[in-house]
Design an enzyme around this catalytic site. Structure first.
Site, PDB file in Angstrom:
ATOM      1  N   GLU A 122      16.752  36.101  16.651  1.00 54.88           N
ATOM      2  CA  GLU A 122      16.551  37.091  17.559  1.00 54.88           C
ATOM      3  C   GLU A 122      15.802  38.704  16.526  1.00 54.88           C
ATOM      4  OE1 GLU A 122      20.774  38.267  18.604  1.00 54.88           O
ATOM      5  OE2 GLU A 122      19.877  39.761  20.312  1.00 54.88           O
ATOM      6  N   GLY A 262      23.886  43.347  10.535  1.00 60.51           N
ATOM      7  CA  GLY A 262      24.981  42.796   9.982  1.00 60.51           C
ATOM      8  C   GLY A 262      25.758  42.079   9.850  1.00 60.51           C
ATOM      9  N   ALA A 263      25.196  40.897  10.904  1.00 59.70           N
ATOM     10  CA  ALA A 263      25.849  39.892  11.633  1.00 59.70           C
ATOM     11  C   ALA A 263      24.875  39.236  12.738  1.00 59.70           C
ATOM     12  CB  ALA A 263      26.835  39.617  11.682  1.00 59.70           C
ATOM     13  N   ASN A 266      24.673  33.448  15.916  1.00 58.09           N
ATOM     14  CA  ASN A 266      24.037  31.977  16.276  1.00 58.09           C
ATOM     15  C   ASN A 266      24.778  31.071  16.518  1.00 58.09           C
ATOM     16  OD1 ASN A 266      22.180  32.690  14.659  1.00 58.09           O
ATOM     17  ND2 ASN A 266      23.018  32.537  12.867  1.00 58.09           N
ATOM     18  N   GLU A 299      30.072  39.054  16.768  1.00 59.84           N
ATOM     19  CA  GLU A 299      30.242  38.390  16.509  1.00 59.84           C
ATOM     20  C   GLU A 299      30.794  36.868  16.694  1.00 59.84           C
ATOM     21  OE1 GLU A 299      27.048  38.574  15.576  1.00 59.84           O
ATOM     22  OE2 GLU A 299      27.814  40.856  14.895  1.00 59.84           O
ATOM     23  N   HIS A 302      30.719  37.069  20.676  1.00 64.04           N
ATOM     24  CA  HIS A 302      29.687  37.020  21.846  1.00 64.04           C
ATOM     25  C   HIS A 302      29.766  35.549  21.996  1.00 64.04           C
ATOM     26  CE1 HIS A 302      26.422  40.130  21.175  1.00 64.04           C
ATOM     27  NE2 HIS A 302      26.177  40.201  20.175  1.00 64.04           N
ATOM     28  N   GLU A 321      25.366  43.306  24.038  1.00 65.72           N
ATOM     29  CA  GLU A 321      25.767  44.214  22.850  1.00 65.72           C
ATOM     30  C   GLU A 321      26.680  45.111  23.309  1.00 65.72           C
ATOM     31  OE1 GLU A 321      26.074  43.283  20.281  1.00 65.72           O
ATOM     32  OE2 GLU A 321      24.065  41.499  20.562  1.00 65.72           O
TER      33      GLU A 321
HETATM   34  N1  BAL Z   1      22.788  40.401  18.205  1.00 65.28           N
HETATM   35  C1  BAL Z   1      22.184  40.419  16.948  1.00 65.28           C
HETATM   36  C2  BAL Z   1      23.844  41.357  16.223  1.00 65.28           C
HETATM   37  C3  BAL Z   1      24.859  41.220  16.805  1.00 65.28           C
HETATM   38  O1  BAL Z   1      24.593  42.564  17.278  1.00 65.28           O
HETATM   39  O2  BAL Z   1      25.299  41.161  16.850  1.00 65.28           O
HETATM   40 ZN    ZN Z   2      26.025  42.316  19.393  1.00 64.48          ZN
END
Ligand code: BAL
Ligand code: ZN
Length: 860
Positions: A122, A262-263, A266, A299, A302, A321
């Site tokens: 990303e 930061g992380a 995936n 994460e 997500h 986000e």
């Molecule tokens: N997607 C990039 C890192 C994060 O915001 O989790």
């Molecule tokens: Zn994020």
């Protein structure tokens, strides 16, 4: 470089249904072979357009279409694209190319991170691995084979489920991974290396067992405890709060030591910056440890808000986000203290996002254009984006929000969505009109609410006049009014709630609200819980603020009343009135208040916030003077509360277990160390020996660093000794040495630049590692005595680092160009020096688009 515009979005010409990737990892290169099942997109209007694949930073070896190898004349290769004209409407394109992970210092695509190989895709890293339509609205199923030397790379990971593995000739082995979920290529991940592993299990609410694995570099698996606990809590919380269950059989986290973010979320294989996931109480600070829970949660969340439903294009980053930060904040609040989490969130927003929203690159949470998308992973997109989501929850209520989120996931699961899709789901589920609300996605700038009031004792009516305005931002001279919730309460003279919580819905530039049956002239408690991301002006008297500070039922406004008073006394130079000191003493000695809340209440607004308060008054900032003003208030307060601060310090120090790092212990430790830091301003001779003993004797890293900070701030001899001892103890542990670098870069004294220059040559520093750069240069860039040194030396130094770093890692370099975006906020001398540094950068021929965009917009 041209601006890429949201208004020019077009659907992809080709889709890719399945992707087969084969990674052949060798010492000198990694060959990537792909098989892409492509077909023309029926939704594209460009019926005869060729297949254009993105690709950069790799060596093309071969291209085949339906098994036929293309000759060089059959395609056009540039440094950014591979264009194939003769493609069928549906067929298989196979490509081979060579990557050089060891030479990849940009840390995008496939790169060497210390002893391992890993990926970051990303936003646009996948194109550095193989040629592909690298955009989030192309979703595919992936099957990935990895081959490597077994001794050097015993662990081979990719997304999804392990379907096959085995030995190969020459001491090599392979693994095949299949991800059953379609995903955009930015969620692809691969890791290969010699790694330690910690495993656990989680039983989902429907009874499925999920294998949880955290991988680290050798020797660090004992630092995964907080992350594993946080992961299990996050998985349970998302089921309970939002009905979201995990969907694969395995969830993996890999901690890597070179990482730009930061992380990264995936699918099924999160990759983390080790600073955001690894640590114990003796190796990480409480602030680090608090981040582990936050980022692991973020994460993991997500998986639904980002992976199952992703973005159509990179203008919609806030769709995933903003929503995921909101979910993360709710999780952290529920796991610890909702009130403290809200204070922390708002103080970060004010310190980081408000300045961004007032600067030369101010943008709406959904930008309308960009040059380098990496420049838009910003506090605006993330933190203000989360505030926008929170406002929807305030407008529709918690239940309504859950209904809306369920509908959003139901409608868009497996698809790439837009911010309109999200807001429409919220509106449809709750039968409300959020048309005007969409302006939050299109207009930049922090709105200002000017509120006045009058009370009519005869009719017992209380009238509030609310005017909203939003300052001009680049490209947006005028703004339309926002739709926002204004939560408030009315307090009587003793601070009791007369009416309970009310939510006014603002829509017009100027509105009048009449509240009936108010028994006495109230003190309005406005913007409770910080119900909208605005600056609110109301002409409170100090006495009214003291009532709010002492009694308001709204924790946010109690804290904020203290912040307002602190800011006022710091900036005016007035002596602290006895009544304010008494109120703070009451807070400090309150037996029922959480220590963490006490610490936050006693903490002054930061230098950034005080600077912004000056800007709001039409003044310019002298950052050194602001720092001194803040110190003066701390010294006065510490002098007045010396007895109570020592008593609090000693009581907590005697009872707090050095190994405890739960939310309560973290709060206690923050209060204890705040007491000592404040006392150091008033009684340096008494505090310094205490701090020196802690640095050498404590096992707890938070205590060590807090006291190292105190020594560096005050006593040169003790500081030098403590720094040397620390460096000797932790020499082989880079993430701990980052703290050592950071403490020195934060030293608020003239002359800090010379020390930082010397540290650039220290073996603990490397320009190639983003964490080292953040620890030294990032901290220095926030230091008024460093970056803002009156002679411009700090500006020249940071600009020089930007230039050097840009050749290695443009994404990281652009981050350190951003402080220059605010040059207009500072006094005339500093303005000129900042512009001079910018112009010098702008004159360089070989700047990346990342840095070029920031520099051009700063000067624009
Ligand atoms: N997607 C990039 C890192 C994060 O915001 O989790
Ligand atoms: Zn994020």
């Amino acid at each position: 470089q041209a601006e890429i515009r949201l208004a020019e979005y077009k659907p992809p010409v080709f889709l890719v249904d399945t992707v087969e990737l084969d990674f052949d990892i060798r010492d000198d290169r990694t060959r990537v072979s792909s098989r892409l099942a492509i077909r023309r997109n029926p939704e594209s209007a460009e019926r005869n357009a060729p297949l254009v694949l993105n690709g950069q930073g790799q060596k093309l070896v071969a291209v085949r279409v339906d098994g036929r190898e293309l000759a060089a004349g059959d395609y056009v290769l540039t440094d950014k694209t591979l264009t194939i004209r003769a493609v069928p409407d549906e067929g298989v394109v196979a490509i081979e190319s060579d990557n050089d992970p060891a030479a990849n210092t940009a840390l995008m695509g496939l790169y060497a991170a210390g002893p391992m190989l890993c990926t970051q895709c990303e936003a646009e890293g996948f194109r550095r691995i193989t040629y592909f339509p690298d955009r989030p609205d192309v979703q595919s199923r992936y099957r990935v084979a990895i081959h490597a030397d077994e001794d050097r790379y015993p662990v081979l990971l990719a997304n999804g489920n392990l379907v096959e593995n085995g030995k190969e000739a020459g001491g090599r082995h392979y693994a095949v991974w299949e991800d059953p979920f379609r995903k955009p290529c930015y969620l692809f991940a691969l890791v290969a290396g010699r790694l330690d592993k910690v495993a656990d299990r989680f039983l989902t609410r429907s009874g499925r067992e999920v294998l949880l694995e955290i991988y680290t570099e050798p020797g660090r698996s004992s630092e995964t405890g907080f992350a594993m606990a946080a992961l299990k809590k996050a998985m349970r919380w998302d089921e309970e709060r939002f009905g979201r269950e995990y969907d694969l059989d395995r969830f993996m986290i890999v901690a890597v030591s070179f990482f730009n973010f930061g992380a990264m979320e995936n699918k099924g294989l999160n990759i983390f910056n080790d600073a955001r996931v690894l640590g114990r109480a003796d190796t990480a600070t409480d602030a680090d440890i608090a981040f582990f829970e936050r980022v692991v949660g973020h994460e993991y969340f997500h998986n639904w808000s980002g992976d199952r439903v992703t973005c159509r294009d990179w203008f919609q980053i806030t769709l995933k986000e903003g929503l995921t930060v909101f979910r993360e904040q709710e999780f952290v609040g529920d796991m610890n203290s909702p009130a403290q989490e809200r204070l922390r969130t708002v103080s970060v927003l004010r310190r980081v996002q408000f300045p961004e929203d007032a600067g030369a690159m101010a943008h709406p949470i959904r930008p309308a254009s960009y040059q380098a998308v990496e420049n838009f992973y910003t506090a605006t997109v993330y933190s203000k984006g989360a505030e926008v989501i929170r406002m929807i929850q305030t407008l529709v209520g918690r239940e309504g929000f859950r209904k809306g989120l369920d509908l959003y996931f139901e409608r868009h699961d497996g698809h790439s969505a837009t911010c309109e899709d999200f807001v429409r789901a919220m509106a449809d589920a709750n039968a409300i009109d959020l048309g005007q609300f969409m302006r939050w996605y299109a207009q930049a700038g922090t709105p200002v609410l000017d509120v006045t009031s009058r009370y009519d004792a005869d009719s017992r009516a209380y009238t509030l006049e609310v005017e909203q305005r939003c300052p001009a931002t680049p490209g947006q001279d005028t703004k339309e009014p926002f739709h926002m919730p204004l939560r408030l309460g009315l307090l009587d003279a003793r601070g009791g709630d007369m009416k309970g919580d009310m939510v006014l819905k603002l829509r017009r530039p100027r509105e009048t609200f009449v509240i009936e049956d108010v028994p006495e002239k109230p003190i309005p408690s406005l913007l409770r819980d910080f119900s909208a991301p605005v600056r609110l002006n109301y002409d409170y008297t100090d006495a009214e603020l003291l009532v709010i500070l002492a009694h308001d039922s709204d924790g946010f406004n109690r804290w904020d009343a203290g912040q307002k008073l602190f800011a006022k006394y710091a900036l005016s130079g007035e002596a602290l009135p006895d009544a304010f000191v008494t109120a703070l003493r009451t807070v400090l000695m309150d037996k029922d208040l959480e220590a963490g809340t006490k610490a936050m209440t006693l903490t002054l607004p930061g230098e950034e916030e005080l600077g912004l308060a000056l800007i709001a008054r039409g003044e310019r900032i002298d950052p050194v003077a602001v720092c001194e003003k803040r110190r003066r208030v701390i010294k006065a307060l510490a002098g007045a509360l010396s007895g109570e601060l020592w008593a609090t310090y000693r009581e907590i120090a005697a009872g707090l277990d050095e190994e405890a790092s739960d939310g309560v212990a973290r709060g206690q430790r923050s209060l204890k160390n705040l007491c000592l830091a404040y006392l150091h301003r008033a009684e340096p001779g008494k505090v310094a020996p205490v701090a020196a003993r802690v640095v050498s004797g404590a096992r707890n890293m938070t205590d060590k660093i807090a006291c190292l900070d105190i020594l560096v701030d005050g006593d040169a001899a003790l500081a030098a000794r403590a720094l040397a001892e620390f460096a000797e103890t932790f020499a082989g542990q880079p993430s701990i040495m980052d703290k050592w670098l950071g403490v020195q870069a934060a030293e608020r004294h003239a002359g800090v630049l010379e020390k930082v220059r010397r540290l650039m040559a220290h073996k603990a520093f490397s320009l190639n590692n983003p964490n080292r750069v953040a620890a030294l240069v990032g901290v220095f860039a926030g230091n008024p005595f460093g970056f803002h040194a009156e002679d411009g030396s700090g500006y020249r130094f940071v600009a020089d680092v930007v230039e050097r770093l840009d050749r290695l890692n443009p994404q990281a370099a652009a981050r350190y160009a951003k402080p220059f975006l605010r040059w207009r906020d500072f006094d005339a001398g500093r303005q000129a020096l900042m512009q001079e540094a910018l112009r010098k950068l702008a004159a360089l021929e070989s700047l990346s688009i990342n840095v070029r965009e920031v520099v051009t917009k700063a000067l624009g």
